[in-house]
Design an enzyme around this catalytic site. Structure first.
Site, PDB file in Angstrom:
ATOM      1  CB  SER A  45     -43.635  38.581  23.063  1.00  0.00           C
ATOM      2  OG  SER A  45     -42.558  37.685  23.271  1.00  0.00           O
ATOM      3  N   GLY A 219     -39.868  36.690  25.213  1.00  0.00           N
ATOM      4  CA  GLY A 219     -40.835  36.879  26.290  1.00  0.00           C
ATOM      5  C   GLY A 219     -41.302  38.317  26.333  1.00  0.00           C
ATOM      6  N   GLY A 221     -42.502  42.175  28.010  1.00  0.00           N
ATOM      7  CA  GLY A 221     -42.194  43.152  29.035  1.00  0.00           C
ATOM      8  C   GLY A 221     -40.772  43.683  29.058  1.00  0.00           C
ATOM      9  CB  CYS A 246     -36.975  38.360  21.481  1.00  0.00           C
ATOM     10  SG  CYS A 246     -38.120  39.762  21.388  1.00  0.00           S
ATOM     11  CG  LEU A 247     -37.111  39.019  27.896  1.00  0.00           C
ATOM     12  CD1 LEU A 247     -37.087  40.516  28.153  1.00  0.00           C
ATOM     13  CD2 LEU A 247     -38.257  38.371  28.665  1.00  0.00           C
ATOM     14  CD  GLN A 250     -35.261  43.291  25.030  1.00  0.00           C
ATOM     15  OE1 GLN A 250     -35.886  43.190  26.094  1.00  0.00           O
ATOM     16  NE2 GLN A 250     -35.860  43.571  23.882  1.00  0.00           N
ATOM     17  CG  ASN A 288     -43.924  40.770  19.686  1.00  0.00           C
ATOM     18  OD1 ASN A 288     -44.133  41.942  20.023  1.00  0.00           O
ATOM     19  ND2 ASN A 288     -44.572  39.756  20.234  1.00  0.00           N
ATOM     20  CE1 TYR A 291     -38.724  48.712  28.517  1.00  0.00           C
ATOM     21  CE2 TYR A 291     -40.345  47.186  27.606  1.00  0.00           C
ATOM     22  CZ  TYR A 291     -39.998  48.162  28.512  1.00  0.00           C
ATOM     23  OH  TYR A 291     -40.927  48.607  29.428  1.00  0.00           O
ATOM     24  CG  HIS A 331     -39.047  36.443  17.213  1.00  0.00           C
ATOM     25  ND1 HIS A 331     -39.287  35.700  18.348  1.00  0.00           N
ATOM     26  CD2 HIS A 331     -39.320  37.722  17.553  1.00  0.00           C
ATOM     27  CE1 HIS A 331     -39.695  36.490  19.324  1.00  0.00           C
ATOM     28  NE2 HIS A 331     -39.717  37.732  18.858  1.00  0.00           N
ATOM     29  CD  GLU A 333     -38.777  32.374  17.208  1.00  0.00           C
ATOM     30  OE1 GLU A 333     -39.538  33.090  17.883  1.00  0.00           O
ATOM     31  OE2 GLU A 333     -37.572  32.665  17.021  1.00  0.00           O
TER      32      GLU A 333
END
Length: 388
Positions: A45, A219, A221, A246-247, A250, A288, A291, A331, A333
């Site tokens: 990430s 991930g 971006g 996370c990503l 989103q 982490n 966005y 996260h 994990e």
């Protein structure tokens, strides 16, 4: 050797070089973790970013291959206050300096990271350049002005081919948008039969695996740079239980009609408080991301907010009101970070088992036939066998 870090606002830091030599650009961000610099460096990430560690002493316990969160680091630079050249740890296999040299990553130490972090908190993350060259500052400024931030990082860090981590339990497809190995570790601990697939895997290709559940990984971006994943989630929502991290969180929100935007300086570290709105319990989490899902965009969707960030009130968790699907921005994990939230993997498996009980039983022979027929002409042999 001297190294310099120049920010796009013109702020110049001069320090000592370690790791690789040369020049590197990226988005300058900061991480508030006290430990876990190796996991930070190997977290996909951070692809395309120059990472600043707020904890002053980095490198003191060296590097151990077993602690990597990905096959290699993807960061573009590493900024620390003090770099320890001689680690003290019985597990250490080599030094931080040698790791950065191996992967061509520039490091700079003896930087006032407290001042740098205050600048990023006030002005937001910004473009930066680390160099060991003697280029004039004006020339470096011109490079920064012309620099475009990296886009579509997911395609750079995702696996290129499908692979399996066999287990006796439920079959879980992990869609790899830049997945940390901790996700696979936590699923494996629970006996899952794991199939990891590339970021651009289609809904139909996932159906052919006949999973019991789908994990949307973390991930790097902007989630809007991965529109094919949004389409895949929309196609599979309601067919299989889904858990996004996370990503993945989103992308799940975008698939359900919500919107996302960039945070001023993001959340990065292993000490971020998150409140569970169902239990009112506060968890300390590893985060982490740059966005967030916009709260106003949830209205009118089938999503419900389940967790919020205690520091700034941003959304940290969602669930679908009708389908077996939920997500978290942080996260569970960890790596690095606390294990407060690992229960979410158990919740996901409970969701899978409850979902399976609600579905009508399908004979194994019918499953084989459906799988074979869904494939293309390359699977004619399997089709013939299933029909026989």
């Amino acid at each position: 050797m001297q190294a310099r870090l120049l920010l796009e606002d013109g702020t110049l830091f001069t320090g000592k070089a370690f790791g690789s030599e040369g020049e590197s650009t990226g988005e300058v961000v900061f991480n508030t973790g006290i430990t876990g610099y190796q996991e930070v460096l190997s977290d996909p990430s951070y692809c395309g970013q120059i990472v600043t560690m707020t904890y002053p002493l980095i490198g003191n316990y060296g590097i151990t291959r077993d602690d990597f969160e990905a096959i290699r680091p993807y960061v573009h630079g590493f900024v620390v206050r003090e770099h320890e050249e001689i680690p003290s740890n019985w597990r250490a296999q080599y030094t931080l300096d040698s790791l950065l040299k191996e992967y061509g990553i520039l490091g700079i130490s003896e930087v006032d990271t407290r001042m740098l972090t205050r600048i990023l908190r006030h002005h937001g993350t910004m473009k930066g350049i680390i160099t060991t060259s003697n280029k004039p500052v004006e020339e470096l400024k011109e490079q920064l002005n012309a620099m475009e931030l990296m886009r579509d990082q997911v395609s750079r860090v995702s696996t290129n081919s499908r692979y399996a981590c066999p287990g006796p339990g439920e079959t879980v497809v992990v869609v790899d948008f830049g997945s940390k190995s901790g996700i696979v570790r936590d699923l494996s601990k629970r006996g899952c039969n794991i199939v990891v697939v590339p970021h651009d895997t289609t809904a139909e290709q996932i159906r052919r695996i006949h999973p019991d559940g789908i994990m949307l990984s973390n991930g790097p971006g902007d989630p809007k740079d991965v529109p094919h994943a949004v389409k895949m989630i929309q196609d599979l929502l309601g067919e299989y239980p889904i858990f996004g991290i996370c990503l993945g969180h989103q992308l799940f929100a975008l698939a359900c009609g919500a919107d996302t935007s960039k945070l001023k300086f993001g959340h990065r570290g292993g000490n971020h408080p998150v409140k569970d709105l169902l239990t009112n319990r506060c968890y300390i989490t590893s985060q982490n991301h740059g966005y967030t899902v916009l709260e106003d965009s949830i209205e009118g969707t089938e999503l419900e907010v389940t967790h919020i960030n205690n520091n700034d009130g941003t959304i940290e968790g969602l669930k679908h009101k009708q389908h077996a699907a939920f997500s978290v921005q942080y996260h569970p994990e960890a790596a690095p970070g606390p294990f407060d939230s690992s229960y979410l993997f158990d919740r996901f498996l409970d969701m899978i088992r409850a979902f399976k009980q609600e579905q009508p039983a399908v004979p194994q022979q019918a499953k084989m036939l459906a799988a074979a027929k869904s494939n293309s002409a390359e699977n004619k042999g399997e089709l013939a066998y299933a029909e026989k």
